[in-house]
Design an enzyme around this catalytic site. Structure first.
Site, PDB file in Angstrom:
ATOM      1  N   HIS A   1     -36.989   8.117  -9.271  1.00  0.00           N
ATOM      2  CA  HIS A   1     -36.216   7.558 -10.232  1.00  0.00           C
ATOM      3  C   HIS A   1     -35.422   6.158  -9.189  1.00  0.00           C
ATOM      4  O   HIS A   1     -34.756   6.416  -8.317  1.00  0.00           O
ATOM      5  CB  HIS A   1     -35.302   8.012 -10.888  1.00  0.00           C
ATOM      6  CG  HIS A   1     -35.715   8.772 -11.756  1.00  0.00           C
ATOM      7  ND1 HIS A   1     -34.809  10.082 -11.987  1.00  0.00           N
ATOM      8  CD2 HIS A   1     -36.820   8.985 -12.204  1.00  0.00           C
ATOM      9  CE1 HIS A   1     -35.036  10.627 -13.250  1.00  0.00           C
ATOM     10  NE2 HIS A   1     -36.144  10.270 -13.423  1.00  0.00           N
TER      11      HIS A   1
ATOM     12  N   GLU B   1     -31.872   5.552  -7.320  1.00  0.00           N
ATOM     13  CA  GLU B   1     -31.446   6.874  -6.500  1.00  0.00           C
ATOM     14  C   GLU B   1     -31.170   6.563  -5.222  1.00  0.00           C
ATOM     15  O   GLU B   1     -32.169   7.691  -4.834  1.00  0.00           O
ATOM     16  CB  GLU B   1     -31.792   8.071  -6.935  1.00  0.00           C
ATOM     17  CG  GLU B   1     -31.319   8.070  -8.879  1.00  0.00           C
ATOM     18  CD  GLU B   1     -31.931   9.132  -9.568  1.00  0.00           C
ATOM     19  OE1 GLU B   1     -32.389   9.962  -8.260  1.00  0.00           O
ATOM     20  OE2 GLU B   1     -31.987   9.507 -10.891  1.00  0.00           O
TER      21      GLU B   1
ATOM     22  N   HIS C   1     -33.266  13.698  -5.212  1.00  0.00           N
ATOM     23  CA  HIS C   1     -32.692  12.529  -7.149  1.00  0.00           C
ATOM     24  C   HIS C   1     -31.340  12.356  -6.351  1.00  0.00           C
ATOM     25  O   HIS C   1     -30.696  13.212  -5.025  1.00  0.00           O
ATOM     26  CB  HIS C   1     -32.772  13.607  -8.173  1.00  0.00           C
ATOM     27  CG  HIS C   1     -34.092  13.622  -9.002  1.00  0.00           C
ATOM     28  ND1 HIS C   1     -34.459  12.433  -9.220  1.00  0.00           N
ATOM     29  CD2 HIS C   1     -35.282  13.987  -8.700  1.00  0.00           C
ATOM     30  CE1 HIS C   1     -35.563  13.009 -10.119  1.00  0.00           C
ATOM     31  NE2 HIS C   1     -36.425  13.736  -9.232  1.00  0.00           N
TER      32      HIS C   1
ATOM     33  N   GLU D   1     -30.033  17.327  -6.883  1.00  0.00           N
ATOM     34  CA  GLU D   1     -28.791  16.142  -7.028  1.00  0.00           C
ATOM     35  C   GLU D   1     -27.971  15.407  -5.903  1.00  0.00           C
ATOM     36  O   GLU D   1     -26.648  16.913  -5.802  1.00  0.00           O
ATOM     37  CB  GLU D   1     -28.125  15.815  -8.269  1.00  0.00           C
ATOM     38  CG  GLU D   1     -29.574  16.887  -9.396  1.00  0.00           C
ATOM     39  CD  GLU D   1     -30.072  15.920  -9.846  1.00  0.00           C
ATOM     40  OE1 GLU D   1     -29.896  13.852  -9.168  1.00  0.00           O
ATOM     41  OE2 GLU D   1     -30.920  15.236 -10.429  1.00  0.00           O
TER      42      GLU D   1
END
Length: 540
Positions: free
Chosen positions: A169, A172, A303, A373
């Site tokens: 993404h 990020e 991410h 994350e």
């Protein structure tokens, strides 16, 4: 002259339309029901960074247009941050120390800067960092490249392989910065730090720092100082040239692709648009083909954000045993120092997904995999520059652990003492469980060397040999020790355990215990209120 002014004004207006970026907001939705969450998902609004309080509210990142759409459907919400890009910029603080060189996009490297930084590292450490390996090209024909860190980086050795990926993404960037931080640490500490030296000598660590170069370059074009909110790749999906354009690459993988319209969207303009078919995008094809061309034991798809390690499956179901235990145990060891939560996306954040990289890597290819994350919800997609180094540092133990478990990795798993209290003069039995925490067989004996922590105990044996151990298997052995008659109650002693194996990092652990039986000197429970206490002032 007036006509010329109109032409110039028109050009300026058109230029503004070209370079203007969409406004993203942080919103809070109250009393979220399952129906409400399904509605949000069906609109193609990402739920993978959802936070909140169960049954009370959820916080989401949406575009200004999506806020309007939710309001038009009668969904009660508050706008917490009206412009996230402006918010990220307003709170940015420069980093004071630069042991790890940062970039010009709020501390993150631009596309050119990250390419230049790799060239610097590779030129400085060519004996352990391979040259750039171009694996494919993006929609806009930018190179998608990888590199290897190992003691013979340009040779294909018979060593366990591990893969780290980032920037699926485009908004990020800390996912990518974390990889450069780890690689710099591996290079600088090679020959000095025993663990990092072992990993370079005995693993093939592959890094794919930018899966989505086009999306990242687009963010740079609209917000050169950082804060760009484009997520997808840059395929023309007939949604204009802004952030609605493109395919969400983490909804484009083959496992469970398009299973429903909540975990991904069929709308080409939605943020979670999954593409026309599984692996329709050159970027996901590149990752797929690269993984299939290697024998990776495990893969991390980095991410941001939420401070979690997410494993399969995206629909919330759990892997079968023994894989579930392996994923849980490895994940908890990765989170030993940063406190990240481990589980499925549904269990950790409360969302479901289909067509994502982790489900394909594990579900289709049987490779242990997680989505880390990185960063807290308050830090978001673009943390302040002075937070980046710490965020990267927080992943060092996780990255090391992940590389260790790609091979054989012998550890002391647990132990049990025969007595609750260790008293002077007594003989105590000790059972120790040794585990091959890794994903590869040990292929050789495991030598265990034992010694006492001090002279307060004496052991009945100083060594033990275990035969080779399969991946994720464990075995136990027992020994006895005698506590010295003269040991004073309240003293500490213990057993030092050293593990040695030909294809595992040599580890040392200590079993420490108190000699004597604790005695309760004073106890006061809440049922006694404050009758034993003297209180001054207005307290309690």
């Amino acid at each position: 002259m007036k006509n010329r002014s109109r032409v110039i004004s028109g050009c300026i207006f058109l230029l503004h339309l070209v370079i203007a970026s969409d406004i993203y907001q942080s919103i809070r939705i109250f009393e979220p029901t399952t129906e409400t969450i399904n509605t949000i998902g069906s609109l193609g609004i990402p739920l993978d960074h959802m936070t909140g309080k169960k049954g009370v509210f959820i916080d989401l990142t949406v575009t200004e247009d999506e806020t309007i759409e939710l309001l038009s459907r009668g969904i009660q919400l508050d706008i917490l941050i009206p412009d996230l890009t402006a918010h990220y910029k307003s709170r940015n603080r420069p980093a004071l120390t630069r042991d790890f060189p940062l970039g010009s996009m709020q501390g993150n490297y631009t596309w050119d800067e990250l390419n230049a930084r790799f060239d610097e590292l590779q030129a400085a450490y060519p004996s352990i960092i391979s040259e750039r390996v171009v694996i494919d090209q993006s929609i806009e024909e930018r190179d998608i490249w990888a590199f290897k860190v190992s003691d013979n980086p340009n040779d294909d050795e018979d060593e366990p392989e591990v893969l780290y990926t980032a920037l699926t993404h485009a908004r990020e960037p800390v996912s990518m910065m974390n990889l450069f931080y780890f690689v710099q640490l591996l290079a600088e500490e090679y020959g000095n730090d025993p663990e990092l030296t072992y990993l370079v000598n005995n693993r093939e660590m592959w890094f794919l720092p930018v899966i989505n170069p086009d999306g990242y370059v687009y963010n740079e074009s609209i917000q050169p100082d950082g804060g760009g909110m484009h997520r997808k790749n840059r395929r023309d999906t007939n949604c204009g040239d802004g952030t609605n354009r493109g395919v969400d690459l983490n909804r484009n993988y083959g496992y469970g692709w398009g299973a429903n319209d909540t975990g991904s969207s069929p709308d080409p303009c939605a943020t979670t648009y999954r593409g026309e078919s599984e692996f329709s995008e050159p970027e996901t094809q590149a990752v797929r083909d690269f993984i299939l061309s290697h024998e990776f034991k495990d893969v991390l798809h980095y991410h941001t954000y939420s401070n979690v390690y997410i494993h399969a499956f995206g629909d919330g179901s759990l892997p079968d045993e023994p894989d579930l235990t392996a994923l849980t145990e490895i994940g908890h060891e990765m989170a030993r120092y940063n406190g990240y939560i481990v589980g499925t996306g549904l269990a950790t954040i409360g969302y479901t997904v289909n067509g994502d990289a982790v489900d394909w890597t594990y579900g289709s290819e049987d490779i242990i995999s997680y989505v880390p994350e990185v960063g807290s919800p308050s830090q978001g997609f673009w943390p302040s520059e002075d937070e980046i180094t710490q965020l990267c540092s927080d992943q060092v133990h996780s990255n090391k652990t992940f590389a260790f478990v790609a091979g054989s990795d012998m550890v002391m798993h647990s132990y049990e003492l025969s007595e609750e209290f260790i008293l002077p003069g007594e003989e105590i039995d000790l059972e120790i469980v040794i585990q091959n925490r890794g994903l590869s067989d040990s292929d050789g004996d495991i030598e265990i060397y034992l010694s006492s922590l001090n002279n307060l105990i004496s052991l009945d044996t100083e060594s033990y040999t275990m035969s080779e151990m399969d991946a994720r298997d464990s075995d136990d052995f027992s020994l006895s020790f005698t506590v010295d008659d003269a040991a004073l109650p309240g003293s500490y002693s213990g057993v030092i355990v050293n593990l040695d194996s030909d294809n595992s990092f040599s580890r040392q652990d200590t079993i420490k215990f108190l000699i004597g039986q604790p005695e309760t000197v004073f106890y006061d429970g809440f049922e006694n209120e404050l009758i034993h206490w003297v209180v001054d002032g207005d307290w309690g």
